[in-house]
Scaffold this motif. Structure first.
Motif, short mmCIF file in Angstrom:
data_model
loop_
_atom_site.label_atom_id
_atom_site.label_comp_id
_atom_site.label_asym_id
_atom_site.label_seq_id
_atom_site.Cartn_x
_atom_site.Cartn_y
_atom_site.Cartn_z
N ALA A 182 70.62 38.01 -11.32
CA ALA A 182 71.59 38.90 -11.95
C ALA A 182 72.14 39.88 -10.92
CB ALA A 182 70.95 39.65 -13.11
N GLY A 183 73.46 40.03 -10.92
CA GLY A 183 74.11 40.95 -10.00
C GLY A 183 74.61 40.32 -8.72
N ASP A 184 74.16 39.11 -8.40
CA ASP A 184 74.67 38.41 -7.22
C ASP A 184 76.14 38.06 -7.43
OD1 ASP A 184 72.31 38.47 -5.83
OD2 ASP A 184 71.75 36.38 -6.26
N THR A 185 76.88 37.98 -6.32
CA THR A 185 78.24 37.47 -6.36
C THR A 185 78.26 36.06 -5.80
OG1 THR A 185 79.27 39.66 -6.13
CG2 THR A 185 80.60 37.75 -5.50
N VAL A 186 78.78 35.13 -6.60
CA VAL A 186 78.85 33.72 -6.21
C VAL A 186 80.31 33.33 -6.06
CG1 VAL A 186 78.30 31.35 -6.87
CG2 VAL A 186 76.70 33.20 -7.41
N LEU A 187 80.65 32.74 -4.91
CA LEU A 187 81.99 32.23 -4.65
C LEU A 187 81.98 30.72 -4.85
CD1 LEU A 187 84.93 32.43 -3.59
CD2 LEU A 187 83.98 32.26 -1.27
N LEU A 188 82.91 30.23 -5.68
CA LEU A 188 83.00 28.81 -5.99
C LEU A 188 84.38 28.31 -5.60
CD1 LEU A 188 81.68 30.24 -9.02
CD2 LEU A 188 80.51 28.09 -8.52
N LEU A 189 84.42 27.30 -4.73
CA LEU A 189 85.70 26.80 -4.23
C LEU A 189 86.23 25.70 -5.14
CD1 LEU A 189 85.05 26.56 -0.37
CD2 LEU A 189 85.60 28.55 -1.78
N GLY A 190 87.44 25.89 -5.64
CA GLY A 190 88.07 24.88 -6.47
C GLY A 190 87.52 24.84 -7.88
N THR A 191 88.05 23.89 -8.65
CA THR A 191 87.70 23.80 -10.06
C THR A 191 87.22 22.39 -10.43
OG1 THR A 191 90.01 23.36 -10.59
CG2 THR A 191 89.25 25.64 -10.77
N GLY A 192 86.59 21.71 -9.48
CA GLY A 192 86.00 20.40 -9.75
C GLY A 192 84.65 20.52 -10.42
N GLY A 193 83.97 19.38 -10.53
CA GLY A 193 82.73 19.32 -11.30
C GLY A 193 81.63 20.23 -10.80
N VAL A 194 81.32 20.19 -9.49
CA VAL A 194 80.25 21.02 -8.96
C VAL A 194 80.57 22.50 -9.17
CG1 VAL A 194 79.02 21.73 -6.87
CG2 VAL A 194 79.49 19.31 -7.27
N SER A 195 81.81 22.89 -8.86
CA SER A 195 82.17 24.30 -8.93
C SER A 195 82.17 24.83 -10.36
CB SER A 195 83.55 24.52 -8.30
OG SER A 195 83.51 24.26 -6.91
N MET A 196 82.71 24.05 -11.30
CA MET A 196 82.79 24.55 -12.67
C MET A 196 81.43 24.53 -13.39
SD MET A 196 85.75 25.83 -13.11
CE MET A 196 85.27 26.48 -11.48
N ILE A 197 80.62 23.52 -13.13
CA ILE A 197 79.27 23.56 -13.68
C ILE A 197 78.46 24.63 -12.96
CG2 ILE A 197 77.15 22.24 -14.04
CD1 ILE A 197 78.84 19.74 -14.37
N GLY A 198 78.71 24.78 -11.66
CA GLY A 198 78.06 25.87 -10.92
C GLY A 198 78.43 27.23 -11.48
N LEU A 199 79.69 27.40 -11.88
CA LEU A 199 80.12 28.64 -12.52
C LEU A 199 79.30 28.91 -13.78
CD1 LEU A 199 82.08 30.98 -13.23
CD2 LEU A 199 83.66 29.24 -14.15
N GLN A 200 79.14 27.91 -14.61
CA GLN A 200 78.37 28.08 -15.84
C GLN A 200 76.91 28.42 -15.55
OE1 GLN A 200 79.63 24.13 -17.39
NE2 GLN A 200 80.11 25.24 -19.27
N LEU A 201 76.31 27.72 -14.59
CA LEU A 201 74.91 27.97 -14.27
C LEU A 201 74.71 29.36 -13.65
CD1 LEU A 201 73.91 24.47 -12.83
CD2 LEU A 201 73.35 25.40 -15.09
N ALA A 202 75.65 29.77 -12.80
CA ALA A 202 75.56 31.10 -12.20
C ALA A 202 75.66 32.19 -13.27
CB ALA A 202 76.65 31.27 -11.14
N LYS A 203 76.56 31.99 -14.23
CA LYS A 203 76.69 32.97 -15.31
C LYS A 203 75.43 33.02 -16.17
CE LYS A 203 79.61 35.22 -15.86
NZ LYS A 203 79.92 36.54 -15.21
N LEU A 204 74.75 31.89 -16.34
CA LEU A 204 73.49 31.89 -17.09
C LEU A 204 72.47 32.82 -16.45
CD1 LEU A 204 72.72 28.16 -18.06
CD2 LEU A 204 73.62 29.99 -19.51
N HIS A 205 72.58 32.99 -15.13
CA HIS A 205 71.64 33.84 -14.40
C HIS A 205 72.17 35.26 -14.18
CE1 HIS A 205 69.86 29.90 -13.58
NE2 HIS A 205 68.76 30.55 -13.27
N GLY A 206 73.30 35.58 -14.78
CA GLY A 206 73.82 36.94 -14.70
C GLY A 206 74.61 37.26 -13.46
N ALA A 207 75.09 36.23 -12.76
CA ALA A 207 75.84 36.47 -11.53
C ALA A 207 77.30 36.80 -11.81
CB ALA A 207 75.76 35.24 -10.62
N ARG A 208 77.94 37.45 -10.86
CA ARG A 208 79.39 37.66 -10.87
C ARG A 208 80.02 36.53 -10.10
NH1 ARG A 208 83.09 41.13 -7.18
NH2 ARG A 208 84.96 41.42 -8.46
N CYS A 209 81.05 35.90 -10.65
CA CYS A 209 81.60 34.68 -10.06
C CYS A 209 83.08 34.85 -9.69
CB CYS A 209 81.45 33.51 -11.03
SG CYS A 209 79.72 33.06 -11.33
#
Length: 358
Positions: A182-209
């Motif tokens: 929680a509180g980490d900032t995660v940068l995700l490049l593009g909107t493909g499968g890894v990045s968008m599922i990564g966005l969801q998983l990062a948000k589950l852990h309370g990260a800023r994306c």
């Protein structure tokens, strides 16, 4: 035939029903282009001891699959290879000694059939579906009971088929290697499968994306999925500076780097001192110059991520089950349209995952 008669004929495995022969499948021909993806008919395979027969219901594509078809993924694929690493379906037969799953279970294959837990090994790395061995783009496939996992109960087969490569890769990068919190900032490049599922998983852990894309429409969809900030890299070619601005000059804690050589230097510049760059994709190329001085000067960890183990897959599935998360599907194709799904992947117009119903 009744169950008793059927068991006398085939005593080494159990069917819930006998699949019709032949079945539809796709194979890769030896021409090293997307036109190598050809639909064929094959016999339904029979499970041996320790194996399970799966009626595949859906598959999903990854950029890797286009490289395999074009012979650009470590050389030409084996002749007649069934493509695609990702698929989900139901168990319709089990071989002798199978205890991990039962007929009727909803399952997905794991990306590397022999990477079950712990660190990756050379044996595990040479057991990837749709590359080293036959993949999932067929009506029926046989896998070892060790090479499947049960899928979250709330997911459709199409959603579950999105998990084996992209989602496990994102989980490995974010949770196992980067220890996102929680509180980490995660940068995700593009909107493909890894990045968008990564966005969801990062948000589950309370990260800023923070998400980058060249499409405002895709960025709006990323925001709806949970992105806290977005950057259009066509409008801001210096997107690494935009990331620094969004983090008050500090930089991102974790970067999911899917672009490869064409974006790696900018990802390094976007990362905070002591941050973590997870090198996942090669969308812009596989070799080239890299500013290694930035890695040294900023004390960065640059970590290659090659999907993950069955243990990681099951760990991730528990989190998905508990949270109710659903992987985003951007495009759907019928089984007869599988070749068109490859073109759609290469065009890069999709958001999230591309799936093929079987």
């Amino acid at each position: 035939l009744g169950d008793r008669a059927r068991s006398r004929l085939v005593p080494h495995f159990h069917y819930s029903r006998i699949p019709a022969n032949p079945m539809k499948a796709y194979q890769l021909q030896a021409i090293q282009s997307l036109d190598s993806v050809i639909r064929v008919e094959r016999d339904v395979p029979e499970p041996r001891a320790g194996d399970v027969l799966i009626r595949v219901r859906a598959c999903s594509l990854n950029f890797r699959d286009t490289l395999v078809a074009r012979g650009a993924y470590g050389g030409p694929p084996p002749a007649g290879l069934v493509p695609l690493s990702d698929g989900a379906g139901e168990v319709v037969a089990i071989g002798a000694g199978v205890t991990r799953v039962a007929v009727g279970d909803r399952v997905a294959g794991i990306f590397m059939q022999r990477w079950l837990a712990g660190e990756i090994t050379s044996e595990g790395a040479t057991s990837a579906l749709g590359g080293a061995i036959d993949g999932m783009l067929a009506e029926h496939v046989v896998l070892s009971q060790d090479g499947v996992v049960k899928i979250p109960s709330h997911l459709t087969f199409e959603e579950a088929a999105s998990l084996p490569c992209a989602a496990v890769t994102a989980w490995n990068a974010l949770v196992r290697e980067s220890h996102v919190k929680a509180g980490d900032t995660v940068l995700l490049l593009g909107t493909g499968g890894v990045s968008m599922i990564g966005l969801q998983l990062a948000k589950l852990h309370g990260a800023r994306c923070i998400v980058t894309s060249s499409s405002d429409e895709k960025l709006a969809r990323a925001k709806a999925l949970g992105a806290d900030a977005v950057v259009n890299y066509r409008e801001r070619p210096d997107w690494e500076k935009a990331v620094l601005e969004l983090t008050n000059g500090r930089g991102a804690d974790i970067v999911l780097e899917v672009g490869g050589v064409g974006t790696l230097d900018k990802s390094l510049a976007s990362t905070r001192l002591g941050g973590h760059v997870c090198l996942i994709g090669v969308l812009t190329g596989v070799s080239g110059q890299v500013a290694t001085s930035a890695i040294l000067r900023k004390h960065l960890r640059v970590h290659g991520i090659y999907v993950g183990s069955r243990e990681m897959f099951e760990e991730m599935n528990r989190a998905i089950e508990q949270s109710g998360m659903r992987p985003p599907i951007g495009a759907r194709f019928g089984f007869d349209e599988a070749r068109a799904a490859y073109d759609h992947m290469v065009a890069g117009a999709h958001f999230g995952k591309i799936v093929v119903s079987v």
